[in-house]
Design a protein around this motif. Structure first.
Motif, PDB file in Angstrom:
ATOM      1  N   ALA A 188      59.530  80.638  65.172  1.00  0.00           N
ATOM      2  CA  ALA A 188      60.480  79.541  64.305  1.00  0.00           C
ATOM      3  C   ALA A 188      61.237  80.379  63.391  1.00  0.00           C
ATOM      4  CB  ALA A 188      59.483  78.529  63.545  1.00  0.00           C
ATOM      5  N   SER A 189      60.514  81.404  62.792  1.00  0.00           N
ATOM      6  CA  SER A 189      61.201  82.179  61.730  1.00  0.00           C
ATOM      7  C   SER A 189      62.284  83.134  62.328  1.00  0.00           C
ATOM      8  CB  SER A 189      60.113  83.090  61.048  1.00  0.00           C
ATOM      9  OG  SER A 189      59.664  84.080  61.714  1.00  0.00           O
ATOM     10  N   GLY A 220      57.174  72.925  67.741  1.00  0.00           N
ATOM     11  CA  GLY A 220      57.329  71.914  66.874  1.00  0.00           C
ATOM     12  C   GLY A 220      56.009  71.154  66.513  1.00  0.00           C
ATOM     13  N   PHE A 221      55.543  70.788  67.838  1.00  0.00           N
ATOM     14  CA  PHE A 221      54.069  70.129  67.783  1.00  0.00           C
ATOM     15  C   PHE A 221      52.787  71.107  67.483  1.00  0.00           C
ATOM     16  CE2 PHE A 221      50.421  68.592  70.048  1.00  0.00           C
ATOM     17  CZ  PHE A 221      50.120  67.459  69.245  1.00  0.00           C
ATOM     18  N   GLY A 222      52.950  72.326  68.269  1.00  0.00           N
ATOM     19  CA  GLY A 222      51.978  73.154  68.047  1.00  0.00           C
ATOM     20  C   GLY A 222      51.857  73.722  66.907  1.00  0.00           C
ATOM     21  N   GLY A 223      53.066  74.162  66.179  1.00  0.00           N
ATOM     22  CA  GLY A 223      53.084  74.677  64.877  1.00  0.00           C
ATOM     23  C   GLY A 223      52.467  73.975  63.658  1.00  0.00           C
ATOM     24  N   ILE A 224      52.657  72.637  63.803  1.00  0.00           N
ATOM     25  CA  ILE A 224      51.933  71.518  62.961  1.00  0.00           C
ATOM     26  C   ILE A 224      50.582  71.693  63.037  1.00  0.00           C
ATOM     27  CG2 ILE A 224      52.019  69.412  62.067  1.00  0.00           C
ATOM     28  CD1 ILE A 224      54.343  70.911  60.968  1.00  0.00           C
ATOM     29  N   LEU A 225      50.268  71.482  64.383  1.00  0.00           N
ATOM     30  CA  LEU A 225      48.830  71.440  64.802  1.00  0.00           C
ATOM     31  C   LEU A 225      47.854  72.591  64.199  1.00  0.00           C
ATOM     32  CD1 LEU A 225      46.953  69.568  66.576  1.00  0.00           C
ATOM     33  CD2 LEU A 225      47.368  70.786  68.518  1.00  0.00           C
ATOM     34  N   ALA A 226      48.687  73.628  64.303  1.00  0.00           N
ATOM     35  CA  ALA A 226      47.962  75.067  64.018  1.00  0.00           C
ATOM     36  C   ALA A 226      48.088  75.254  62.469  1.00  0.00           C
ATOM     37  CB  ALA A 226      48.577  76.309  64.906  1.00  0.00           C
ATOM     38  N   GLY A 285      50.731  75.905  60.943  1.00  0.00           N
ATOM     39  CA  GLY A 285      51.495  77.216  60.592  1.00  0.00           C
ATOM     40  C   GLY A 285      52.376  77.715  61.646  1.00  0.00           C
ATOM     41  N   CYS A 286      53.259  78.443  61.649  1.00  0.00           N
ATOM     42  CA  CYS A 286      53.739  79.443  62.849  1.00  0.00           C
ATOM     43  C   CYS A 286      53.142  80.727  62.651  1.00  0.00           C
ATOM     44  CB  CYS A 286      55.381  79.498  62.758  1.00  0.00           C
ATOM     45  SG  CYS A 286      55.815  80.076  60.941  1.00  0.00           S
ATOM     46  N   THR A 287      53.759  81.704  63.224  1.00  0.00           N
ATOM     47  CA  THR A 287      53.322  83.164  63.203  1.00  0.00           C
ATOM     48  C   THR A 287      53.435  83.748  61.870  1.00  0.00           C
ATOM     49  OG1 THR A 287      55.614  84.064  63.724  1.00  0.00           O
ATOM     50  CG2 THR A 287      53.767  83.584  65.703  1.00  0.00           C
ATOM     51  N   ILE A 288      54.217  83.105  61.158  1.00  0.00           N
ATOM     52  CA  ILE A 288      54.363  83.450  59.566  1.00  0.00           C
ATOM     53  C   ILE A 288      53.266  82.641  58.719  1.00  0.00           C
ATOM     54  CG2 ILE A 288      55.586  83.706  57.317  1.00  0.00           C
ATOM     55  CD1 ILE A 288      56.129  85.760  59.524  1.00  0.00           C
ATOM     56  N   GLY A 289      53.542  81.164  58.634  1.00  0.00           N
ATOM     57  CA  GLY A 289      52.791  80.296  58.169  1.00  0.00           C
ATOM     58  C   GLY A 289      51.120  80.328  58.159  1.00  0.00           C
ATOM     59  N   ALA A 290      50.914  80.580  59.603  1.00  0.00           N
ATOM     60  CA  ALA A 290      49.633  80.711  60.069  1.00  0.00           C
ATOM     61  C   ALA A 290      48.962  82.028  59.974  1.00  0.00           C
ATOM     62  CB  ALA A 290      49.161  79.679  61.398  1.00  0.00           C
TER      63      ALA A 290
END
Length: 365
Positions: free
Chosen positions: A112-113, A304-310, A312-317
């Protein structure tokens, strides 16, 4: 740091947005100049093709963990009530969401980033992907996909293991600094072996320090406001959803937050860096060798779905959650990386192998 004068001048929401704007500007500049990307680092490993991204990524990750953990150890920040530790977190969401996100970033050729940075540099494919990611992230965060998200998230919670804090499981407050120092040493060894330039190494360290800066600034801000806010740092999934809310509100200041500022800052920073460096160029789906737009759409929806489920993304999580040693974040990051490696083998393995053979043949001539 005293935010009171700025709060008195523009209000709490706008001040929080300014913090995000500053962090985003710096991230956008350095991410654009280095090509910073978790997917690229992972594929260097899976394809056995040494490059500069893995050491840059490791330096950034080590810097984020080491400096954040030193702030925690010295009592300069307290993260006990943040989103990673304030309530039980979802282990199933971290695993399933991480896998989906990892596959998605291979399909779209960027996380995402990275896509936000690419889009800001003129890549229309990335802009298309971000639009899909943002829409699906919003639907998953507070729209029609919430029931599905809750079902998957509820399968396995951290309450089953008693904590989401790796340092607590390890039984030592020194776990974080030791882990950060070990990763820093590993990163430096790989950087030296791959002859990474000092400028690129420093850029990677700065990206990691931005994560720590986000924690420190948001924590200081949380101590100075009337309305309670949680300390946080860089992330690109929930912020996309919240930016949609801000835009839909017509610019209502009550919808302003660090999230909105972060997205705006990243776009402006990457745009400025690409224009100044002369790397801004319009790229479309019509370019030779570009996969079909449906591949990008599918990958974007998965992210979009996986990032919210986790969470965060590679940066947020990965980086923000990883810097505080949140177990779910580390699990999510590992799931993203491993699934990306596998997906690349399945989807692009033949092409990657051919590229490697050509590179080896050219080197032998």
């Amino acid at each position: 740091m005293d935010f009171v004068p700025l709060i008195d001048a523009i209000g709490e929401p706008a001040t929080f947005a300014v913090i995000g704007l500053a962090l985003g500007l710096a991230f956008g500049v350095f991410a654009e100049r280095t090509g910073f990307c978790t997917r690229s680092a992972a594929l260097e490993v899976s394809r056995g093709k040494p490059g500069s991204m893995l050491p840059i990524w490791l330096i950034a990750f080590a810097a984020a963990i080491l400096t954040t953990q030193l702030l925690v150890a010295t009592g300069r920040i307290d993260l006990a009530d943040t989103r990673f530790f304030g309530t039980p977190q979802s282990l199933s969401g971290a695993i399933v969401g991480g896998v989906l996100f990892g596959v998605g970033m291979v399909l779209t050729r960027g996380c995402a980033s990275r896509l936000i940075v690419l889009g800001s540099s003129g890549n229309l494919r990335a802009i298309f992907s971000i639009a899909v990611i943002g829409a699906v992230a919003w639907a998953t965060y507070q729209g029609p996909l919430v029931p599905l998200r809750n079902t998957v998230s509820g399968l396995l919670m951290t309450s089953s293991i008693g904590t989401n804090d790796l340092a607590f499981v390890a039984g030592s407050t020194a776990t974080g600094p030791i882990l950060g120092a070990a990763l820093a040493l590993l990163a430096l060894l790989i950087a030296v072996r791959r002859r990474l330039s000092p400028l690129k190494a420093a850029s990677g360290a700065i990206i990691g320090l931005l994560i720590t800066g986000g924690w420190y600034l948001s924590y200081q801000f949380s101590l100075q406001v009337f309305e309670p806010v949680q300390a946080d740092s860089l992330s690109y999934m929930r912020p996309l959803a919240n930016t949609i809310n801000f835009a839909a509100s017509g610019g209502d200041q009550s919808f302003l937050s660090m999230d909105v500022g972060l997205i705006a800052g990243t776009v402006l920073g990457a745009l400025a860096a690409s224009v100044i460096a002369g790397s801004f160029r319009i790229r479309t789906f019509a370019e030779a060798g570009t996969p079909h737009w449906l591949r990008y759409a599918a990958g974007s929806a998965l992210m979009g779905f996986g990032g919210i489920l986790a969470v965060g993304c590679t940066i947020g999580a990965g980086f923000t959650g990883g810097s505080v040693l949140a177990i779910t974040s580390l699990v999510a990051l590992l799931s993203m990386i491993l699934s990306a490696m596998i997906a690349d083998r399945v989807l692009d393995g033949d092409k990657a192998a051919a590229t490697n053979r050509q590179a080896f043949a050219a080197a032998a001539e």
